[in-house]
Design a protein around this motif. Sequence first.
Motif, PDB file in Angstrom:
ATOM      1  N   UNK A   1     -12.070   7.143 -11.423  1.00 43.61           N
ATOM      2  CA  UNK A   1     -10.732   6.926 -11.968  1.00 43.61           C
ATOM      3  C   UNK A   1      -9.771   7.845 -11.222  1.00 43.61           C
ATOM      4  N   UNK A   2      -8.730   7.276 -10.630  1.00 46.55           N
ATOM      5  CA  UNK A   2      -7.852   8.017  -9.725  1.00 46.55           C
ATOM      6  C   UNK A   2      -6.419   8.070 -10.246  1.00 46.55           C
ATOM      7  N   UNK A   3      -5.669   9.056  -9.767  1.00 46.65           N
ATOM      8  CA  UNK A   3      -4.259   9.191 -10.130  1.00 46.65           C
ATOM      9  C   UNK A   3      -3.464   9.666  -8.918  1.00 46.65           C
ATOM     10  N   UNK A   4      -2.614   8.795  -8.413  1.00 43.56           N
ATOM     11  CA  UNK A   4      -1.771   9.155  -7.268  1.00 43.56           C
ATOM     12  C   UNK A   4      -0.793  10.244  -7.691  1.00 43.56           C
ATOM     13  N   UNK A   5      -0.668  11.283  -6.868  1.00 43.52           N
ATOM     14  CA  UNK A   5       0.151  12.445  -7.219  1.00 43.52           C
ATOM     15  C   UNK A   5       1.636  12.225  -6.981  1.00 43.52           C
ATOM     16  N   UNK A   6       2.000  11.124  -6.363  1.00 44.61           N
ATOM     17  CA  UNK A   6       3.414  10.837  -6.107  1.00 44.61           C
ATOM     18  C   UNK A   6       3.821   9.553  -6.829  1.00 44.61           C
ATOM     19  N   UNK A   7       5.108   9.280  -6.843  1.00 44.99           N
ATOM     20  CA  UNK A   7       5.600   8.101  -7.540  1.00 44.99           C
ATOM     21  C   UNK A   7       5.068   6.822  -6.889  1.00 44.99           C
ATOM     22  N   UNK A   8       4.776   5.839  -7.724  1.00 47.13           N
ATOM     23  CA  UNK A   8       4.327   4.551  -7.203  1.00 47.13           C
ATOM     24  C   UNK A   8       4.693   3.445  -8.183  1.00 47.13           C
ATOM     25  N   UNK A   9       4.735   2.243  -7.676  1.00 47.25           N
ATOM     26  CA  UNK A   9       5.076   1.076  -8.485  1.00 47.25           C
ATOM     27  C   UNK A   9       3.836   0.577  -9.202  1.00 47.25           C
TER      28      UNK A   9
ATOM     29  N   UNK B   1       0.817  -1.211   0.000  1.00 51.32           N
ATOM     30  CA  UNK B   1       0.000   0.000   0.000  1.00 51.32           C
ATOM     31  C   UNK B   1       0.855   1.267   0.000  1.00 51.32           C
ATOM     32  N   UNK B   2       2.044   1.198   0.622  1.00 53.31           N
ATOM     33  CA  UNK B   2       2.922   2.370   0.661  1.00 53.31           C
ATOM     34  C   UNK B   2       3.663   2.580  -0.655  1.00 53.31           C
ATOM     35  N   UNK B   3       3.845   1.508  -1.420  1.00 51.88           N
ATOM     36  CA  UNK B   3       4.624   1.605  -2.653  1.00 51.88           C
ATOM     37  C   UNK B   3       3.774   1.526  -3.914  1.00 51.88           C
ATOM     38  N   UNK B   4       2.564   0.996  -3.818  1.00 54.49           N
ATOM     39  CA  UNK B   4       1.637   0.929  -4.949  1.00 54.49           C
ATOM     40  C   UNK B   4       0.514   1.946  -4.740  1.00 54.49           C
ATOM     41  N   UNK B   5      -0.508   1.885  -5.577  1.00 56.41           N
ATOM     42  CA  UNK B   5      -1.580   2.869  -5.447  1.00 56.41           C
ATOM     43  C   UNK B   5      -2.920   2.285  -5.880  1.00 56.41           C
ATOM     44  N   UNK B   6      -3.984   3.018  -5.540  1.00 57.27           N
ATOM     45  CA  UNK B   6      -5.328   2.693  -6.012  1.00 57.27           C
ATOM     46  C   UNK B   6      -5.523   3.395  -7.357  1.00 57.27           C
ATOM     47  N   UNK B   7      -5.875   2.628  -8.388  1.00 59.25           N
ATOM     48  CA  UNK B   7      -6.095   3.184  -9.720  1.00 59.25           C
ATOM     49  C   UNK B   7      -7.546   3.596  -9.935  1.00 59.25           C
ATOM     50  N   UNK B   8      -8.460   2.849  -9.352  1.00 55.42           N
ATOM     51  CA  UNK B   8      -9.870   3.229  -9.444  1.00 55.42           C
ATOM     52  C   UNK B   8     -10.615   2.743  -8.212  1.00 55.42           C
ATOM     53  N   UNK B   9     -11.670   3.448  -7.890  1.00 58.09           N
ATOM     54  CA  UNK B   9     -12.462   3.165  -6.697  1.00 58.09           C
ATOM     55  C   UNK B   9     -13.921   3.036  -7.101  1.00 58.09           C
ATOM     56  N   UNK B  10     -14.540   1.920  -6.707  1.00 51.97           N
ATOM     57  CA  UNK B  10     -15.957   1.713  -6.977  1.00 51.97           C
ATOM     58  C   UNK B  10     -16.783   1.911  -5.724  1.00 51.97           C
ATOM     59  N   UNK B  11     -17.876   2.651  -5.836  1.00 50.61           N
ATOM     60  CA  UNK B  11     -18.779   2.901  -4.711  1.00 50.61           C
ATOM     61  C   UNK B  11     -20.198   2.581  -5.139  1.00 50.61           C
ATOM     62  N   UNK B  12     -20.886   1.760  -4.379  1.00 50.32           N
ATOM     63  CA  UNK B  12     -22.289   1.434  -4.659  1.00 50.32           C
ATOM     64  C   UNK B  12     -23.105   1.744  -3.408  1.00 50.32           C
ATOM     65  N   UNK B  13     -23.965   2.735  -3.508  1.00 47.89           N
ATOM     66  CA  UNK B  13     -24.783   3.166  -2.372  1.00 47.89           C
ATOM     67  C   UNK B  13     -26.173   2.534  -2.480  1.00 47.89           C
ATOM     68  N   UNK B  14     -26.512   1.702  -1.523  1.00 49.51           N
ATOM     69  CA  UNK B  14     -27.797   1.000  -1.490  1.00 49.51           C
ATOM     70  C   UNK B  14     -28.701   1.660  -0.457  1.00 49.51           C
ATOM     71  N   UNK B  15     -29.823   2.200  -0.927  1.00 46.30           N
ATOM     72  CA  UNK B  15     -30.788   2.842  -0.026  1.00 46.30           C
ATOM     73  C   UNK B  15     -32.063   2.007   0.012  1.00 46.30           C
ATOM     74  N   UNK B  16     -32.399   1.481   1.189  1.00 45.50           N
ATOM     75  CA  UNK B  16     -33.615   0.685   1.325  1.00 45.50           C
ATOM     76  C   UNK B  16     -34.822   1.608   1.308  1.00 45.50           C
TER      77      UNK B  16
END
Length: 497
Positions: A98-106, A66-81
Motif C-alpha cells: 500500500x503506497x502513498x505519493x508524498x506530493x500532490x496528485x489527481x 503518470x506525471x499527474x496521477x499516482x500508484x496507490x498499490x503495488x503487487x509483486x509475485x516472486x516465482x521461484x522454480x
Amino acid sequence: MMSSSLVVPVIDVQSNNFKELWPAIVLAFKTSSFIALDTELSGLGARKALLAESIEDRYKAICHAARTRSILSLGLACYKKLEGKADSTYLVQVYNLTLLCAEEYVIEPQSVQFLVQHGFDFNKQYAQGVPYDKGNDKGGEPQGVNMRTLFVELLRANKPLVLHNGLIDMIFLYQCFYAHLPEKLGTFTADLSQMFPAGIYDTKYATEYELRFTASYLEYAYKKCKLDNSRSIKTAQDRPHVFLEFCNYTGRLQSYVDYRPCIDSHSSDGPLNICIQFSAYGWCPSGSRCPMSHDTDLIIRQDEKSKEDKRKKRKRRKKKKAAKEEEEEEEDGPPQDKKAHVEDMDEDGEEKEEQKEDEKVHGKFAAHDEEMPSSETPAAESHSDPDKNESDAPQTHDLTPDATNKSPKANERKVEGGTHRAGFDAFMTGYIFAFASIRNAEGSDSWIPACANKLYLSGKSVPLHIAKSTFSKSSRAHMTKMEHVWRKQFPKADGNA
C-alpha cells in the motif's frame, strides 16, 4: 467436475512493517526465477487519448497521466522454480504494498468508486501507505529503506519481469520510482531494454497470440490456464504441468498475511444467463447491480461448449461432404486427388475462419481495456481463488521460510472483503506466464521466446517492442541511474531526458 481451487497467502506491506519485511522481499527478488507485477492507479485521465491511433501520441497521454496521477498499490509475485520437483513446481511469494505519493496528485472519483467496491481501504492508505517521491532522485542517490531503493533492488535482481497489458504499468513505474519520463517513446523503450535485460513479458499478448484464448482479460486468462492445467493433471496427460508451493507464516508474520481464496464455481443447472458485456471485457458498467452472471468459471465453460459445438458442426459438415464425394466418385469417377484437396481446404479454411472470428472478439474487448477506471486490468469482479485440493491440479504444498514455521489453516483468519487487489493480480499474472511457458517452451529456461520484450497494444495488431534501435538513444537521467544501479560507469547518453 474437478476442482482446481487454492488459497493464496498475500503479505500486506505498509509503512509500519515495510522495514521489517524488506530483507524478505529483497531475498525473494534475488532467488526468484521471474517476478510478476501489477499496480492500482489513482486514475488515467482522458480515455480517448490513451487509445490514440499514433503510438507516440498514446505514449504522451499515458506519460501525462503518470506525471499527474499516482500508484496507490503495488503487487509483486516472486516465482521461484524448484529443482528436483515434479514438472514445473514454483515456490510463490506474494506481496501487496500500500503506497502513498508524498506530493500532490489527481485522484479520479471513478477510480475511487471502483477500488472501494473491490475492497481498497483508502483510510489505511493515508494512515499507513509507504511514502514515495516521483521523478528524478531528490538530494543525490536514494539511500535507506524506501520505494526508490526497492525498485533499484528489483533492477539489480535482473529477473524476467511479467505484467498483464503492461505498458501503462511500466510508464507509471518509471515515473514514480525511477526518473522523469523521457519525452520520446523510442527513448523510453531504449531505457527499458537496459533496465530489464532479462526481458519483459506481457501475459495479455501471450494469451492472445500464443495461447489464443477466447478472451484475454486477467481473471479469464488465469482461470482458463488453471482449469486446463488441472484437467491435464487429472487425465495424466504426458506433458509438463504447473504446481505451486507457498511459505507457511506463523507468529508476527501471520498477522500480515491476507489469505485470498479462489473458489471455482461448478453450478451449471439451468440457463447460464451470462452477462455478454462482462464475458467479453471482464467489466460491466452495472457492476454488482447487473442481473446477469459475472461468474468467470461459467463464462469459460460456455466458451468451451460453444467451441465444442462448432467442432462438432464442422465434423458433421465434413462427413456430409465426404459422403457426397463418394456418390460422385461412384457415378463419374473424380480426379485422383480431389477428395484430399477438398478435405485439406475444409480443415484449414474453417480453422482460419474460426481464428478470424476470435481475432474480431479480441479486438473488440481489447479496445475497451484501457478505458477502465483503475489500472491496466479490466477484470473487476471476483478475483477469488480457494481452498487447497491436493488431488487436483495446481497443487499447493506447505513450505516454511525457516524450519520452525508451521502452516496456519486458511480459515483461521477471516478473508477481507473485496477481491481486486494488486498482489493477487500479480499472482494471477505470474501463473499465466508459468502455464504459457510450459506450453510454448523451447527448453527449460526459454520461457516464451516469441513474447519476449513485446508489450500488448490495445487496438493494434502488432505489439510495442522493447528494444534500443539505431534511431533511439537512452536518456541522461537513465544513464545516471544505471551507474548507481550497477555501480559501474556507462557510456555518456546522447539523448535528452
